[in-house]
Design an enzyme around this catalytic site. Structure first.
Site, short mmCIF file in Angstrom:
data_model
loop_
_atom_site.label_atom_id
_atom_site.label_comp_id
_atom_site.label_asym_id
_atom_site.label_seq_id
_atom_site.Cartn_x
_atom_site.Cartn_y
_atom_site.Cartn_z
N ASP A 109 0.87 -1.05 -0.06
CA ASP A 109 0.08 0.00 0.06
C ASP A 109 0.90 1.25 0.04
OD1 ASP A 109 -3.21 0.57 0.51
OD2 ASP A 109 -1.92 1.88 2.22
N ARG A 110 0.74 2.24 0.86
CA ARG A 110 1.58 3.16 1.27
C ARG A 110 3.07 2.89 1.11
NH1 ARG A 110 -1.22 6.80 -1.18
NH2 ARG A 110 0.03 8.39 -0.44
N HIS A 154 -11.19 8.25 -0.34
CA HIS A 154 -10.29 8.60 0.68
C HIS A 154 -9.01 9.48 -0.02
CE1 HIS A 154 -8.78 4.77 -0.56
NE2 HIS A 154 -7.49 4.84 0.13
N TYR A 214 -0.94 11.43 1.80
CA TYR A 214 -1.66 11.06 0.82
C TYR A 214 -2.07 12.37 -0.11
CZ TYR A 214 -3.85 6.65 2.15
OH TYR A 214 -4.07 5.31 2.13
N HIS A 274 -7.01 -7.14 0.72
CA HIS A 274 -5.97 -6.24 0.87
C HIS A 274 -4.84 -6.45 1.80
CE1 HIS A 274 -4.21 -2.49 -0.09
NE2 HIS A 274 -4.19 -1.93 1.39
#
Length: 294
Positions: A109-110, A154, A214, A274
């Site tokens: 992910d990030r 988001h 983000y 995920h």
């Protein structure tokens, strides 16, 4: 007391002026190093099962990214403090502080976006790279269209200028962050109550820096990706990508997207949710072992 990775030492390591990362370090001190980067809304703890499986043969380094967990959360006055370029430089500095000029790198992910930027900016340091359940930043925005893009609401919320996103999320942080822990997990037992509580507490205490991370991905990170694409820069090391079948859901060829960045690519679609390092740690650990053997 927060859960920990059994057998791993918690260390606080300076990586930049005024910034130190908290990292769990364990495994074989003489084994080849592998750095594991967590995603949202989590901490290094998401790697607990995978780290334990890799520890017999690798030195395993699991940091909290800047802005997350127990790592420092600097202010972001100019929009660059949480660029993936800055966060990637943290990781290279962390590895060097632990004695490693070269290392394998995996991110979820990030953390995968940080890993990709590290691979592009520091190819001399990253020997192998794995990305779990993301697309490169520039491509991520390109594939989101119409009502189907609602799944990524988001991203748009946290892309807004400073103020409103922080206020909205800070008003009910457990509901916001807990939403993703719930809807992105196919096996709820993969994130037990104590781990979930640790993730929520860490995220609750990091709203401004998480939003800044983000926000960077809707601004400066896109600029950096565009510059690399224009220059023809690619990931020169072996790359493994594991992801859910988002291509089928959103109408794109995920392997083709990745291959434009990574010529030496192995791409696989997973059947778990995920949070695959927690839902299928054996499969993820096996993929990482296969990667570093290439």
């Amino acid at each position: 007391m927060n859960p920990t990775i059994p057998g791993f030492e918690s260390r606080r390591i300076p990586v930049a002026d005024g910034v130190a990362l908290r990292a769990a370090v364990g495994g074989s001190p003489d084994g080849p190093p592998i750095v594991l980067l967590h995603g949202f809304p989590q901490t290094h703890l998401m790697w607990r099962h995978v780290a334990a499986r890799l520890a017999a043969s690798h030195q395993v380094i699991c940091p909290d990214l800047r802005g997350y967990g127990d790592s420092d959360k600097p202010a972001d006055p100019d929009g660059a403090a949480y660029s993936k370029r800055t966060m990637a430089a943290d990781i290279v500095a962390l590895a060097r502080a632990l004695g490693h000029e070269r290392f394998a790198l995996a991110g979820h992910d990030r953390g995968a976006l940080v890993a990709v930027r590290a691979g592009l900016d520091h190819p001399e340091a990253v020997t192998h790279l794995a990305a779990l359940d993301v697309l490169p930043t520039l491509d991520m925005w390109d594939v989101l269209h119409g009502a189907d893009a609602a799944v990524a609401f988001h991203l748009y919320l946290m892309a807004q200028p400073p103020g409103l996103p922080e206020q909205l999320i800070g008003g009910s942080p457990d509901a916001f962050f807990g939403h993703f822990l719930d809807v992105w997990t196919r096996d709820p037992k993969a994130i037990p109550a104590d781990v979930r509580a640790a993730y929520l507490a860490a995220s609750r205490n990091a709203v401004p820096s998480i939003v800044a991370d983000y926000r960077a991905s809707a601004g400066i990170d896109v600029d950096h990706d565009r510059a690399d694409r224009a220059a023809g820069n690619q990931l020169t090391m072996p790359v493994t990508v594991l992801q859910q079948d988002w291509g089928a859901a959103l109408g794109y060829d995920a392997a083709k997207v990745w291959r434009a960045w990574a010529p030496d690519l192995r791409h696989a679609t997973v059947s778990c949710g995920h949070f695959m390092a927690e839902e299928d740690p054996e499969g993820v650990a096996g993929a990482l072992r296969e990667l570093v053997a290439r």
